[in-house]
Every structure is written in C-alpha cells, then in structure tokens.
Design a protein around this motif. Structure first.
Motif, PDB file in Angstrom:
ATOM      1  N   GLY A   2    -135.944  -4.867  88.859  1.00  0.00           N
ATOM      2  CA  GLY A   2    -137.265  -4.245  88.891  1.00  0.00           C
ATOM      3  C   GLY A   2    -138.358  -5.347  89.168  1.00  0.00           C
ATOM      4  N   SER A   3    -138.067  -6.521  88.697  1.00  0.00           N
ATOM      5  CA  SER A   3    -139.113  -7.752  88.751  1.00  0.00           C
ATOM      6  C   SER A   3    -139.096  -8.158  90.343  1.00  0.00           C
ATOM      7  CB  SER A   3    -138.628  -8.808  87.829  1.00  0.00           C
ATOM      8  OG  SER A   3    -137.567  -9.391  88.184  1.00  0.00           O
ATOM      9  N   VAL A   4    -137.880  -8.013  90.800  1.00  0.00           N
ATOM     10  CA  VAL A   4    -137.739  -8.646  92.322  1.00  0.00           C
ATOM     11  C   VAL A   4    -138.409  -7.517  93.102  1.00  0.00           C
ATOM     12  CG1 VAL A   4    -136.071  -8.956  94.018  1.00  0.00           C
ATOM     13  CG2 VAL A   4    -135.677  -9.872  91.915  1.00  0.00           C
ATOM     14  N   ILE A   5    -138.011  -6.207  93.009  1.00  0.00           N
ATOM     15  CA  ILE A   5    -138.600  -5.135  93.720  1.00  0.00           C
ATOM     16  C   ILE A   5    -140.209  -5.071  93.745  1.00  0.00           C
ATOM     17  CG2 ILE A   5    -138.646  -2.859  94.160  1.00  0.00           C
ATOM     18  CD1 ILE A   5    -135.947  -2.664  93.691  1.00  0.00           C
ATOM     19  N   ARG A  48    -134.926 -17.484  91.301  1.00  0.00           N
ATOM     20  CA  ARG A  48    -133.703 -18.095  91.039  1.00  0.00           C
ATOM     21  C   ARG A  48    -132.949 -17.642  89.804  1.00  0.00           C
ATOM     22  NH1 ARG A  48    -135.577 -24.476  90.012  1.00  0.00           N
ATOM     23  NH2 ARG A  48    -134.454 -25.436  91.877  1.00  0.00           N
ATOM     24  N   HIS A  49    -133.612 -16.841  88.980  1.00  0.00           N
ATOM     25  CA  HIS A  49    -132.750 -16.112  87.901  1.00  0.00           C
ATOM     26  C   HIS A  49    -132.570 -14.657  88.429  1.00  0.00           C
ATOM     27  CE1 HIS A  49    -133.310 -19.845  85.496  1.00  0.00           C
ATOM     28  NE2 HIS A  49    -132.585 -19.357  84.809  1.00  0.00           N
ATOM     29  N   ASP A  50    -133.434 -13.986  88.322  1.00  0.00           N
ATOM     30  CA  ASP A  50    -133.614 -12.482  88.713  1.00  0.00           C
ATOM     31  C   ASP A  50    -132.870 -12.070  89.763  1.00  0.00           C
ATOM     32  OD1 ASP A  50    -134.760 -11.885  85.993  1.00  0.00           O
ATOM     33  OD2 ASP A  50    -136.765 -11.516  86.894  1.00  0.00           O
ATOM     34  N   LYS A  51    -133.107 -12.535  90.906  1.00  0.00           N
ATOM     35  CA  LYS A  51    -132.658 -12.282  92.305  1.00  0.00           C
ATOM     36  C   LYS A  51    -131.319 -12.918  92.336  1.00  0.00           C
ATOM     37  CE  LYS A  51    -133.142 -11.879  97.285  1.00  0.00           C
ATOM     38  NZ  LYS A  51    -134.019 -11.823  98.385  1.00  0.00           N
ATOM     39  N   ALA A  52    -131.119 -14.076  91.813  1.00  0.00           N
ATOM     40  CA  ALA A  52    -129.691 -14.815  91.909  1.00  0.00           C
ATOM     41  C   ALA A  52    -128.789 -13.575  91.166  1.00  0.00           C
ATOM     42  CB  ALA A  52    -129.853 -15.940  91.286  1.00  0.00           C
ATOM     43  N   PHE A  53    -129.228 -12.902  89.962  1.00  0.00           N
ATOM     44  CA  PHE A  53    -128.314 -12.387  89.134  1.00  0.00           C
ATOM     45  C   PHE A  53    -128.070 -11.209  90.080  1.00  0.00           C
ATOM     46  CE2 PHE A  53    -128.233  -8.884  86.058  1.00  0.00           C
ATOM     47  CZ  PHE A  53    -127.000  -9.265  85.300  1.00  0.00           C
ATOM     48  N   HIS A  80    -126.003 -18.224  77.600  1.00  0.00           N
ATOM     49  CA  HIS A  80    -126.569 -18.575  78.733  1.00  0.00           C
ATOM     50  C   HIS A  80    -126.563 -20.057  78.947  1.00  0.00           C
ATOM     51  CE1 HIS A  80    -128.864 -18.022  82.673  1.00  0.00           C
ATOM     52  NE2 HIS A  80    -129.743 -18.987  82.139  1.00  0.00           N
ATOM     53  N   GLU A  81    -127.063 -20.784  78.109  1.00  0.00           N
ATOM     54  CA  GLU A  81    -127.189 -21.968  78.309  1.00  0.00           C
ATOM     55  C   GLU A  81    -125.832 -23.161  78.313  1.00  0.00           C
ATOM     56  OE1 GLU A  81    -129.876 -23.602  78.943  1.00  0.00           O
ATOM     57  OE2 GLU A  81    -131.047 -21.777  78.797  1.00  0.00           O
ATOM     58  N   ILE A  82    -124.804 -22.483  77.610  1.00  0.00           N
ATOM     59  CA  ILE A  82    -123.727 -23.062  77.643  1.00  0.00           C
ATOM     60  C   ILE A  82    -122.992 -22.770  78.992  1.00  0.00           C
ATOM     61  CG2 ILE A  82    -121.064 -22.409  76.714  1.00  0.00           C
ATOM     62  CD1 ILE A  82    -122.352 -21.969  74.051  1.00  0.00           C
ATOM     63  N   CYS A  83    -123.270 -21.663  79.695  1.00  0.00           N
ATOM     64  CA  CYS A  83    -122.867 -21.254  81.245  1.00  0.00           C
ATOM     65  C   CYS A  83    -123.253 -22.393  82.221  1.00  0.00           C
ATOM     66  CB  CYS A  83    -123.173 -20.170  81.666  1.00  0.00           C
ATOM     67  SG  CYS A  83    -122.509 -18.625  80.735  1.00  0.00           S
ATOM     68  N   HIS A  84    -124.372 -23.042  81.844  1.00  0.00           N
ATOM     69  CA  HIS A  84    -124.966 -24.209  82.670  1.00  0.00           C
ATOM     70  C   HIS A  84    -123.962 -25.163  82.664  1.00  0.00           C
ATOM     71  CE1 HIS A  84    -128.332 -22.068  84.073  1.00  0.00           C
ATOM     72  NE2 HIS A  84    -129.088 -22.275  82.730  1.00  0.00           N
ATOM     73  N   GLU A 134    -125.626 -21.719  91.267  1.00  0.00           N
ATOM     74  CA  GLU A 134    -125.185 -22.262  89.820  1.00  0.00           C
ATOM     75  C   GLU A 134    -125.826 -21.390  88.975  1.00  0.00           C
ATOM     76  OE1 GLU A 134    -125.825 -24.388  92.480  1.00  0.00           O
ATOM     77  OE2 GLU A 134    -123.631 -24.961  92.453  1.00  0.00           O
ATOM     78  N   ILE A 135    -127.180 -20.990  89.331  1.00  0.00           N
ATOM     79  CA  ILE A 135    -127.761 -20.002  88.049  1.00  0.00           C
ATOM     80  C   ILE A 135    -127.140 -18.685  87.895  1.00  0.00           C
ATOM     81  CG2 ILE A 135    -129.822 -18.863  87.310  1.00  0.00           C
ATOM     82  CD1 ILE A 135    -131.436 -21.547  88.165  1.00  0.00           C
ATOM     83  N   GLY A 136    -127.058 -18.243  89.326  1.00  0.00           N
ATOM     84  CA  GLY A 136    -126.374 -16.891  89.428  1.00  0.00           C
ATOM     85  C   GLY A 136    -124.974 -16.572  88.845  1.00  0.00           C
ATOM     86  N   LEU A 137    -124.089 -17.739  89.098  1.00  0.00           N
ATOM     87  CA  LEU A 137    -122.749 -17.867  88.625  1.00  0.00           C
ATOM     88  C   LEU A 137    -122.481 -17.992  87.066  1.00  0.00           C
ATOM     89  CD1 LEU A 137    -120.911 -20.272  91.129  1.00  0.00           C
ATOM     90  CD2 LEU A 137    -120.638 -17.791  91.133  1.00  0.00           C
ATOM     91  N   GLY A 138    -123.470 -18.862  86.492  1.00  0.00           N
ATOM     92  CA  GLY A 138    -123.725 -18.554  84.943  1.00  0.00           C
ATOM     93  C   GLY A 138    -124.132 -17.545  84.506  1.00  0.00           C
TER      94      GLY A 138
END
Length: 531
Positions: A341-344, A377-382, A290-294, A311-315
C-alpha cells in the motif's frame, strides 16, 4: 594502425597512428574478483578522553591476477610495511595507497603495522546523555574509527582486539570475550562502546552471548527484548543452519519511537526502549528479530551495491518467517498489505519508486527525507522478495539464501550475484522479473472486465492495464469458505479463466495479498478482496 611499429615497439601502447610509451610497469589499484578477509590484531588503550591503538594487518592475495597496490582508509600516526621493503606510500588525508615494490602473486601475503589515536566522544545512544562514549568517527558510515584495508566494495575482516575496561565503564564490543580480548571472524565493522550508568543482563544461546544494556527503569523492556532476541536467534539457527556472530548486544538509542537500527557487527539499538515496558508492546517485539537478521545479511554478507535494497529485503524474508511462526500481530499478511500500500500510494502520488538509480539520484533521494529508506529500501524491497517467492517458490528462495551465506561469507553480495543464484536454483530466466521491478518505476495493473455463467461454471475475463506483467492470482471463494485459485499467464494482456461454480455461489477477486505491487482497476461484479 601502423602494424610494423606494433611489432617493433613491444613496450608501447598504440592509439591510432600514435605510439604511447609506458614509463612505469607498476599495476595501479584494482579490486580483485576474489578478496579474502584481512586479519586484524589490534590493541586499544583508553586514557580519559583519548585513545591510542595499534593494529597489525595481515592479508593474503587469493586471486590469480598479480596485485601491487593496496588501499588503506582512515587516519593514523604511523604506518610500516613489515613484509616488503622499498614500498611507495602516497597519502591524501585519510586515503593511503601502498605500491609494493613487487606485485603479489596468488597466496602471497603482506603485513602492515599501523599506530593510530583519537578522541573519545559522547555517542548518540541514550539521547546522547553521556551514558555511552565511543571512539571519534564511529558514527561515520565509512571509514570506521580505525584504519582499514579496503576496496571498492565492503569486505569483512577477522578481528582480535585487546582492550581494558576504563574504571566505571562496561564494554560493549563485537565478538566473543575472553578476559580483555574480543575475537570475531567475518566482521564488517568492529564495534566498541563504553557504557556508564547502564545495567546489563546476558544469556547464552549455544556459543552466542546475548547482552542487553539498559537504564534501570527499563529492566522489564530489556527482559522482553532479550527473550525475543534469544528466541529469534534459535529460530534463525534452525532456519539457516547457524548464527554468524559470537555475540549480539543491544542498547537504548533515542527516546523517540523509530523502531531499531544496526550499529555495527553484533551490536544493535532500539529507540524508545521504555515503550517495551508496556504490557501491550507485543507487536513491536518483531523489531528484535528484524535487527538480528541484519547480522546475517548486511554484516556477515555486506552490501555490494550502493542502494542497499538486497540485504534489507533478504533480512525481511527471515524476519517474516519468524513473525509468522510466532503469530506476531501486523506482520505476515498484514506486513504484505501495508508495504504494498505504501509503495503504490507513493507511486500514485507521482514519486519515483525505482530501486536502482544513478548515484546522483540515489544521493538526492537519501537527502530528501526518509522516503527512500522506508518506502523503497524496506517496503518495496520486501514486496520484491514476496513476489520472487511466488515466482520461484519459498523453498528455492530459502535455498538461495543458504547458498549465499555459504559462498559469500565476509564478501559483498551484489544484485547481479543474487539474480544469477536464483536463476541457477530455480532453473528459470528471471530477466523479466528483476529488470522492471529494480530498474524501473513500473507497476502491474489488472482489471476484471466480465464475470459470466457458462453451463455449471463461471467465466472470468481479466485484462492487464499496467506497465509491468506479473502472473497474478484470481481467487473465488465458495459458500463453505474454501477458495478456488487460478493463476494468469504474464504474457497475455487479456485472458479468460474458468471456475467450476455458478456466479451466484462465489465471490471473485484479484488476489494482491501475495502479489504486492499490483494496482487493481474498477472491476465489475467483484466482491471482497483488494479490488
């Protein structure tokens, strides 16, 4: 309007009945459509608790519109424009505007020499125990620890840095090392850390050097993270065609488990590194990928929006591909379910899940805790990326990512740019998709209202109850375990679909595994699945 005066007064601006005379022909600061990376040639010398530096910045204007005003951000002791005489320099704290005596035309260059200095301070690495020191202001998001030619959006630079290792320290820096010189193109922020009392191992992956800095007690952990990092870089080189950095280094951060982070171009960190010593740490190792994707999306391709979701979603699209290919637990489908689940739940608790907000709302969300960072930024972007993958197809999404990496090297990527590229590659208008998912708090909602036997098959009625329309799947599992799948038309509020199997022989459900931000409502006669 006084048209006669407009003809006579060519030097004036006209507002209603008034003539406004321009007193200066100077072009104020603006950000060009095309911003080329600046070239930085820097020398740093550390003297105990202080450092001194020199920087020669060369920049070439690549846009057609003439440009006259440049923007330098950061503290310095001396600044000279060696390529232009009689420049006007306005300075306010760490903001400096340079007004050239003559505007730059396309392909014209400017050269700036800067002297700067600062304190060396203890970094927060290793719980801030003094094992790592760094130039002061390094931990501020912007400006970095050295003066930088900047714009209204982040733009990478090409760097050549000379620095000698102080006695007793090992350098962790961005770029390829050759003696006391480090070089790297397309750098968002050049990283420079000095490590004392830490061990390190390194390994080459083609022309990429991977370094692991660690405490002696965490040698096993460093080895596991190193193996995963090397494997991930090789995987991403094959997936995307290249790795954008000459080096990738990582260090321990805090002793509290919080995953990992991206410190600067080519440098990452992991919290609680000692936890990777444990034999059962396998499912945690995805964080290395994950960190390498950044270092593709965020460093090589900086964020052109203030909200950072893209950028987070694409990574995360990339790290999901790696995790699935390696069978890493709690990723892939498991990640899909937990993120959705976390977003909902966050939405159902009355919170705002809007990604794109006003600056004021965004700043408030950042200050209110980690909800925006982790859930939006993370869960919804994903989730958005997974839903986009379903709409345009996995190959189209990967093609869009490869095109971005090719066309936007070192340049900020905005949501509007990504949106356009996805439309061009897929051949689809995607207004309906991006508008509601990014600019609103809306979720989709569906309910199966009836399941009836018709001849030798089954009729299933599905109704939409959500604010957002999305082409969800309805799945039916046969006795042999195979699944029949139908996709709804997003334009319809009520639809009837048909499966070629008897009701008593199948289980039917709304599939939200790959469709994410979907609420399901009290469905009747539905078995299993997510209903």
């Amino acid at each position: 309007m006084q048209t006669t005066e407009m003809v006579e007064m060519e030097a004036g601006y006209f507002m209603d009945d008034k003539v406004v005379i321009k007193t200066s022909e100077a072009i104020p600061f603006y950000t060009p459509n095309i911003v080329s990376p600046a070239e930085y040639k820097m020398k740093i010398k550390v003297n105990g608790n202080t450092f001194n530096g020199t920087s020669c910045i060369k920049w070439t204007h690549r846009d057609n519109k003439p440009l006259q005003t440049l923007y330098i951000q950061g503290e310095y002791t001396n600044l000279e424009i060696t390529s232009h005489e009689d420049c006007k320099i306005d300075r306010d704290k760490n903001v400096t505007l340079i007004m050239l005596n003559k505007p730059l035309s396309i392909n014209e260059s400017v050269a700036i020499n800067i002297d700067f200095c600062g304190d060396m301070v203890t970094s927060p690495f290793c719980d801030g125990d003094g094992s790592v020191i760094m130039p002061k202001n390094y931990d501020d998001s912007w400006p970095p620890w050295y003066p930088v030619l900047t714009w209204d959006m982040p733009v990478c630079g090409h760097y050549h840095l000379e620095v000698d290792e102080p006695k007793g320290y090992r350098i962790c820096a961005t770029g390829r090392r050759d003696g006391n010189t480090y070089t790297q193109d397309f750098v968002r922020v050049f990283g420079l850390l000095f490590c004392k009392g830490l061990e390190y191992i390194e390994q080459a992956v083609g022309d990429v050097t991977v370094k692991a800095f660690f405490k002696q007690s965490d040698q096993i952990a460093a080895g596991r993270l190193m193996d995963t990092s090397v494997d991930a870089i090789q995987f991403f080189q094959e997936l995307m065609g290249f790795y954008p950095q000459h080096s990738y280094s990582f260090l321990p951060y805090s002793s509290k488990w919080m995953g990992g982070g991206n410190w600067s171009t080519g440098i990452a960190f992991f919290h609680s590194m000692d936890s990777y010593n444990e034999a059962e740490c396998g499912e945690k190792l995805w964080i290395a990928a994950h960190e390498i994707c950044h270092h593709y999306f965020m460093e090589y391709i900086p964020d052109g929006d203030y909200c950072g979701w893209l950028e987070i979603g694409l990574g995360m699209v990339m790290d999901e591909e790696y995790s699935i290919s390696r069978g890493i637990a709690n990723r892939g489908l498991g990640k899909v379910k937990s993120s959705a689940g976390s977003v909902i739940k966050y939405h159902q608790d009355g919170n705002d899940t809007t990604i794109w907000r006003t600056i004021e709302a965004f700043n408030h969300a950042n200050k209110s805790g980690n909800d925006y960072q982790s859930i939006i930024r993370h869960d919804k972007a994903f989730c958005v990326m997974q839903m986009l993958k379903q709409v345009i197809g996995k190959e189209a999404l990967l093609d869009a990512m490869k095109r971005i990496l090719n066309e936007y090297a070192g340049k900020a990527l905005r949501t509007m740019d990504f949106w356009r590229i996805c439309e061009e590659i897929s051949g689809m208008r995607l207004d309906w998709f991006f508008t509601d998912l990014l600019y609103s708090n809306r979720l989709a909602g569906y309910k199966i209202t009836s399941i009836e036997g018709i001849d030798e098959g089954t009729s299933v009625t599905v109704e939409s109850f959500g604010d957002y329309k999305f082409p969800v799947f309805i799945d039916a599992r046969l006795p042999d375990g195979s699944i029949l799948r139908q996709q709804l038309n997003r334009l319809m509020c009520k639809q009837v679909i048909f499966f070629d199997a008897k009701p008593e022989d199948i289980e039917v459900w709304i599939n939200t595994d790959g469709q994410l931000l979907i609420q399901t409502y009290d469905a009747i006669n539905v078995y299993g699945g997510d209903c």
